[in-house]
Design a protein around this motif. Structure first.
Motif, short mmCIF file in Angstrom:
data_model
loop_
_atom_site.label_atom_id
_atom_site.label_comp_id
_atom_site.label_asym_id
_atom_site.label_seq_id
_atom_site.Cartn_x
_atom_site.Cartn_y
_atom_site.Cartn_z
N PRO A 36 -2.25 6.19 2.12
CA PRO A 36 -1.76 5.34 2.62
C PRO A 36 -1.59 5.71 4.19
CG PRO A 36 -0.92 5.13 0.56
CD PRO A 36 -1.77 6.41 0.67
N ILE B 127 1.06 -1.19 -0.08
CA ILE B 127 -0.10 -0.11 0.14
C ILE B 127 0.81 1.21 -0.14
CG2 ILE B 127 -1.57 1.18 1.47
CD1 ILE B 127 -3.01 -1.27 2.30
N PRO C 64 0.04 3.18 -3.81
CA PRO C 64 -1.32 3.91 -3.45
C PRO C 64 -2.35 3.74 -4.23
CG PRO C 64 0.23 5.53 -3.90
CD PRO C 64 1.00 4.28 -3.99
#
Length: 633
Positions: free
Chosen positions: A163, A148, A152
């Motif tokens: 994130p 992540i 993103p």
């Protein structure tokens, strides 16, 4: 008994607090360290509380030696290197197991044993089922946080803006338990059971008598242990109980299901062991037998133990967001991470399958027509806004458009004796493979991912295999023939031997399990060798011997005065199958004789092939004998 202690949370696992608890609960006389081997068996030994208190720091902070020959760790704990230690899990919930048949004289309360979940350690390595799941959970969380942060865009179509809003990744798991209960020595009337199942006469019906008492007792007991039971009900299998002249149940044969609330992966799988033990003890105390076998009765519904899996993110503002749920459940089935996780499990199911189903009993359950999944396929629903439940698929999508937090996957193939620790670990490993695949391909559009999952046989995909279909909204049992199912979804293994071959046939998928040494090669080899050893021993002894005993009950019933030619024809067919299966002669062995010979010389492929032939003949002869018997005056 309202003041009994039922569990000890991790906040009370200090030596000082434990000493206080045991002083307050003098009816707790023993401590037992519960390790879970690769066969899913939990250890249970009785250590007196006095000894525990004398060396409490060692119990909490170091390892306790046990006998390696008593646990299923094939090729790990060997005869010349059998030292296995138990290491307490101080982060798990500890339950107190009570013996209600043994009352402490001083406190007038049942004698209790603290069951401490533990890890099995060999050569300074954690080699058990619980440790494998612990590694999988840690690996998944850390990997997702990194993915992540670096990608993103994977948060597109979720309710997370960036994130930096995420504080932690949380995994949730829930299991459920189906089981059969009956009065001792009762024999199944297969025809009555089959008809009752076909008519769904038992499904979700009201329980009564001793069955009701036991079921309600189980739910109340689970509440005391903090497991938050959600439901108990009759399942599809079973027949009506009968009552004797005294008003008590003297004939019961019913299938039941109990479910309880989700938890973290390791705690959820620990909880299932507790539930099985409570169910067994409560029903047994009322004179009933309990079976957790996957297929205790031929020809009727087996018992499943479905596994529910979810992933969420806890945000810094205190909110929790389901990472599988899209921003708008009325416009999409899943988020990018949800589609990726589902595809990962489906693509790599060939190496999950041997872990899910590793016994003869387990394969007996996986037959078309009994709501047990046999095809590697999923269903999302007929419409975004109207969730549908397709009970013929391997992995179901549970969703509620009004409540995104409940969205999760349901793996429908496990049975009560499946090792859930290893299954859940494998599921998260394969989910991660799918997530990494969409990141590598830069595919975050949910419509593109839905198209990938919905592709037909022969269509190219960026991740899923060309020769397979992975999504179907039909009842795959009735809509397709066996040949069509195998062509669309792949041919599933039919025996333990065939299943274990998948570890060799799909090395690239096996690497998904061994990533970051979550499943070490030693653990996979041990699981495989243990499953094969148990398969061949049970097949050559218990399975064959049980079938021979059944065959010997198939006796000629007609005589010349009351017979018709059809009786003679049916009996000749029955007699021929009996002869083929069990009669060894000078000209050659029977089918069962050939199976035993094949196992003895190590020709497991031949034994596996013959097992399928024998099973088909057993199915045929049982139906033949029912028809033959019905035609006799």
């Amino acid at each position: 008994m309202s003041d009994l202690l039922y569990f000890i949370g991790k906040e009370d696992h200090s030596s000082k607090r434990l000493a206080e608890i045991l002083e307050e609960n003098k009816n707790i006389k023993f401590v037992s360290l519960m390790g879970v081997d690769l066969g899913g068996n939990s250890t249970d030994e009785k250590i007196p509380v006095k000894l525990f208190l004398e060396d409490i720091d060692s119990f909490l902070n170091s390892t306790i030696q046990t006998d390696g020959s008593s646990v299923e760790l094939y090729e790990i704990a060997t005869l010349n290197n059998a030292k296995v230690d138990l290491m307490s899990d101080i982060d798990a919930t500890w339950f107190v197991d009570y013996n209600y048949d043994f009352i402490d004289e001083k406190t007038k309360k049942p004698v209790g044993t603290i069951k401490i979940p533990a890890f099995l350690v060999h050569d300074n390595k954690m080699v058990c089922s619980r440790a494998t799941l612990l590694r999988a959970e840690s690996h998944f969380k850390e990997s997702i946080k990194k993915i992540i942060k670096e990608n993103p865009d994977i948060l597109k179509n979720t309710n997370i803006n960036k994130p930096e809003d995420i504080e932690s990744i949380d995994l949730t798991v829930a299991t459920e338990l189906e089981f059969w209960v009956n009065t001792p020595e009762d024999k199944a009337d297969l025809e009555k059971l089959f008809v009752s199942q076909s008519l769904k006469e038992q499904y979700w019906k009201r329980t009564h008598g001793v069955i009701r008492t036991c079921l309600e007792s189980c739910l109340l007991e689970l509440e005391k242990y903090g497991l938050n039971p959600e439901m108990g009900h009759k399942e599809v299998g079973g027949i009506h109980s009968s009552i004797n002249n005294e008003g008590s149940t003297n004939h019961a044969m019913e299938q039941l299901e109990i479910s309880w609330r989700f938890s973290t992966p390791l705690q959820a799988t620990d909880n299932e062991i507790l539930v099985r033990e409570l169910v067994y003890d409560i029903f047994e105390s009322h004179g009933l037998e309990v079976s957790f076998k996957a297929k205790p009765i031929h020809g009727v519904a087996g018992s499943g133990a479905h596994v529910h899996l979810g992933v969420s993110a806890k945000l810094k503002n205190g909110k929790s967001v389901n990472l599988f749920a899209p921003k708008d459940l009325r416009k999409d089935f899943l988020s990018p991470m949800g589609y990726a996780s589902l595809m990962g499990m489906l693509k790599n199911y060939e190496v999950l399958s041997p872990i899910v189903t590793s016994t003869n009993d387990g394969f007996n359950r996986l037959e078309p027509g009994f709501e047990a999944p046999v095809c590697t396929v999923t269903s999302l629903g007929h419409d975004y806004e109207l969730p549908s439940r397709n009970r013929s698929v391997l992995i179901g999508l549970i969703r509620d458009v009004e409540n995104p937090k409940t969205l999760r996957f349901e793996l429908r193939s496990p049975n009560p004796r499946t090792n859930k620790y290893l299954v859940v670990a494998g599921c998260y490993q394969t989910m991660l493979d799918g997530i990494k695949a969409i990141v590598k391909a830069g595919k975050y559009d949910t419509k593109d991912l839905e198209a990938e999952l919905s592709k037909d046989v022969g269509e190219e995909g960026f991740y899923l295999e060309k020769g397979r279909s992975y999504r179907d909204e039909n009842n795959v049992f009735n809509f397709y023939t066996l040949e069509e199912r195998n062509k669309r979804f792949g041919q599933p293994p039919a025996t333990v031997y065939e299943a274990m071959l998948n570890f060799e046939k799909y090395p690239e998928k096996l690497a998904v399990l061994t990533e970051d040494e979550v499943f070490t090669q030693a653990i996979l080899n041990s699981f495989k060798e243990g499953s094969l050893d148990i398969w061949k021993k049970k097949l050559s002894s218990r399975v064959i011997d049980r079938n021979i005993r059944l065959l010997r009950t198939f006796k000629k019933l007609h005589n010349h005065e009351e017979m018709d030619a059809i009786d003679e024809v049916m009996w000749d067919s029955i007699a021929q199958i009996k002869y083929d299966l069990m009669k060894n002669t000078l000209s050659g062995p029977s089918i069962y004789g050939m199976i035993k010979n094949a196992i003895e010389i190590g020709n497991y492929k031949e034994a596996s092939d013959l097992q399928l032939i024998a099973k088909k003949k057993m199915d045929e002869i049982q139906q033949l004998y029912i028809n033959y018997r019905k035609n006799i005056f």
